[in-house]
Design a protein around this motif. Structure first.
Motif, PDB file in Angstrom:
ATOM      1  N   ASP A  62      -2.111 -79.408 -14.644  1.00 39.09           N
ATOM      2  CA  ASP A  62      -2.985 -78.247 -14.843  1.00 39.09           C
ATOM      3  C   ASP A  62      -3.499 -78.189 -16.273  1.00 39.09           C
ATOM      4  OD1 ASP A  62      -2.338 -77.770 -12.260  1.00 39.09           O
ATOM      5  OD2 ASP A  62      -1.197 -75.929 -12.612  1.00 39.09           O
ATOM      6  N   GLY A 107     -11.665 -80.573 -17.633  1.00 33.04           N
ATOM      7  CA  GLY A 107     -12.475 -80.046 -16.532  1.00 33.04           C
ATOM      8  C   GLY A 107     -13.943 -80.427 -16.543  1.00 33.04           C
ATOM      9  N   ASP A 108     -14.714 -79.932 -17.507  1.00 30.69           N
ATOM     10  CA  ASP A 108     -16.167 -80.096 -17.495  1.00 30.69           C
ATOM     11  C   ASP A 108     -16.615 -81.471 -17.966  1.00 30.69           C
ATOM     12  OD1 ASP A 108     -16.201 -77.521 -16.674  1.00 30.69           O
ATOM     13  OD2 ASP A 108     -16.429 -76.696 -18.707  1.00 30.69           O
ATOM     14  N   ARG A 136      -4.509 -81.999  -8.183  1.00 27.01           N
ATOM     15  CA  ARG A 136      -3.623 -81.326  -9.131  1.00 27.01           C
ATOM     16  C   ARG A 136      -2.162 -81.587  -8.823  1.00 27.01           C
ATOM     17  NH1 ARG A 136      -4.968 -76.382 -11.796  1.00 27.01           N
ATOM     18  NH2 ARG A 136      -7.189 -75.997 -11.606  1.00 27.01           N
ATOM     19  N   VAL A 175     -10.344 -85.024  -7.921  1.00 21.84           N
ATOM     20  CA  VAL A 175      -9.245 -84.518  -8.745  1.00 21.84           C
ATOM     21  C   VAL A 175      -8.171 -83.937  -7.835  1.00 21.84           C
ATOM     22  CG1 VAL A 175      -8.580 -82.834 -10.501  1.00 21.84           C
ATOM     23  CG2 VAL A 175     -10.774 -84.027 -10.688  1.00 21.84           C
ATOM     24  N   LEU A 210      -6.570 -80.346 -16.839  1.00 24.88           N
ATOM     25  CA  LEU A 210      -7.823 -79.841 -16.281  1.00 24.88           C
ATOM     26  C   LEU A 210      -8.418 -78.768 -17.163  1.00 24.88           C
ATOM     27  CD1 LEU A 210      -7.154 -79.833 -12.481  1.00 24.88           C
ATOM     28  CD2 LEU A 210      -8.552 -81.383 -13.844  1.00 24.88           C
ATOM     29  N   ALA A 211      -7.541 -77.982 -17.786  1.00 26.58           N
ATOM     30  CA  ALA A 211      -8.030 -76.944 -18.697  1.00 26.58           C
ATOM     31  C   ALA A 211      -8.844 -77.585 -19.818  1.00 26.58           C
ATOM     32  CB  ALA A 211      -6.854 -76.149 -19.265  1.00 26.58           C
TER      33      ALA A 211
END
Ligand code: TXA
Ligand code: MG
Length: 350
Positions: A276, A283-284, A294, A292, A279-280
């Motif tokens: 997690d 992400g973009d 998790r 993806v 991804l923070a």
């Protein structure tokens, strides 16, 4: 024909357990949930039935299977000796995700132990597994219920996808709570050695025994391999290649981002096994086409362990050609997660 019987994981119906137990007593194969992964069980004292496990899995006869028990009396039916120093382990971890390798009794068939003088024993902490063993009235030999070399099953659907019609009964109690296999200790010596990290954290076992436990599992050179399950490619996902980054978080993320972009530009279908926290940050920055999956928070290795194998299968199902992953730094079950990722890896980067 395979019969799939749904059971409540906490309060399995006695008549369903009795039915499955009868199949085992008659020499059949029953896939069942444990707290770690699903197992493919046969009566441990029926050599023909155990031989069928090897055939169905495509497992080499040189790879011994674990005997699952439901009582301390059964421990002494399969193990010739239980050292006094192991008592605290038995007290705390039987039932539990701990497998002890002990000298075997002569009655245990050679097909179970691959002709070795030792037997691997464990008492699963799952009401369905315990109920099944009791209903069968015999110790149950069971490897993980996957095709040899594939990821271990954490759901009944994984068992059916891998073994399907070759099994007589599948007891479906939903996802398994731990998600990685048991910790295996060579208890024929003191201090014992860790043959495979798993659901029982090494730190907890060391605290209980008051000694450091040397790890054999890190050795992947053929001549040092003790349990055949330690072969480096043993857990390889099918069809997808796993590329693993070993090292600190920042370079790992930079590698993930750059590698995902390069592979995507080269026309490859890329997947990212992400914590997690990754991804923070990432992400973009990833191409939208990257698949993806998790794994949960890196700081929560129990959650990661629970999801790991299903996540690898999910990548295969999505047709991912290259899976990118990084090792978690966490203690406890982090050791087992790192071990499974390394075994599954086709390439290791650092
Ligand atoms: O959590 C688990 O342990 C699951 C569930 C179903 O209980 N079982 C499991 O079994 O992972 P399997 O067969 O996939 O892995 C058992 C490992 C193998 O690597 C095998 O080589 C090792 O245990 N093993 C079995 N008997 C042994 C022995 N006598 N000495 C050393 N290693 C042994
Ligand atoms: Mg296995």
């Amino acid at each position: 024909m395979v019969r799939v019987l749904r059971v409540d994981p906490r309060h399995p119906a006695p008549e369903v357990l009795a039915q499955a137990g009868e199949v085992l007593r008659r020499g059949g194969l029953v896939a069942f949930p444990t707290e770690t992964v699903y197992g493919l069980g046969a009566d441990a004292f029926n050599p023909q039935a155990v031989a069928r496990i090897f055939q169905v899995k495509g497992r080499p006869a040189s790879d011994p299977v674990i005997v699952h028990i439901a009582s301390h009396a059964q421990l002494h039916r399969v193990a010739a000796e239980v050292p006094a120093w192991a008592e605290p382990l038995i007290e705390r971890w039987m039932p539990g995700p701990l497998t002890l390798v002990l000298p075997k009794r002569p009655e245990v068939p050679d097909v179970v132990t691959a002709g070795k003088p030792t037997v691997a024993v464990r008492m699963p902490a799952h009401p369905v597994a315990l109920g099944l063993i009791r209903a069968a009235g015999t110790p149950v030999a069971a490897p993980s219920a996957n095709r040899f070399g594939h990821t271990s099953p954490t759901r009944a659907e994984h068992v059916l996808a891998d073994l399907g019609e070759a099994v007589d009964v599948v007891l479906d109690a939903g996802p398994t709570p731990i998600g990685v296999e048991s910790t295996i200790l060579d208890a024929t010596r003191f201090p014992p050695r860790l043959l495979r990290p798993g659901g029982a954290p090494k730190e907890a076992l060391e605290a209980l025994l008051g000694v450091a436990i040397p790890v054999v599992a890190a050795a992947v050179r053929e001549e040092e391999v003790m349990a055949p399950g330690m072969l480096p490619r043993h857990y390889a996902p099918q069809g997808s290649a796993l590329w693993l980054f070993v090292g600190p978080v920042q370079p790992a993320r930079a590698w993930m981002q750059a590698t995902a972009r390069d592979l995507h530009r080269a026309g490859r279908r890329v997947g990212l096994l992400a914590f997690d926290e990754d991804l923070a940050v990432l992400g973009d920055a990833l191409p939208a086409e990257v698949a993806v999956v998790r794994l949960g928070p890196e700081a929560d290795p129990e959650a990661v362990a629970r999801r790991l194998f299903a996540a690898l299968r999910e990548m295969e199902a999505q047709g991912v050609e290259v899976i990118l992953a990084r090792e978690p730094q966490s203690p406890g079950l982090g050791l087992a997660v790192r071990d499974r990722l390394r075994r599954a890896a086709d390439r290791i980067f650092s």
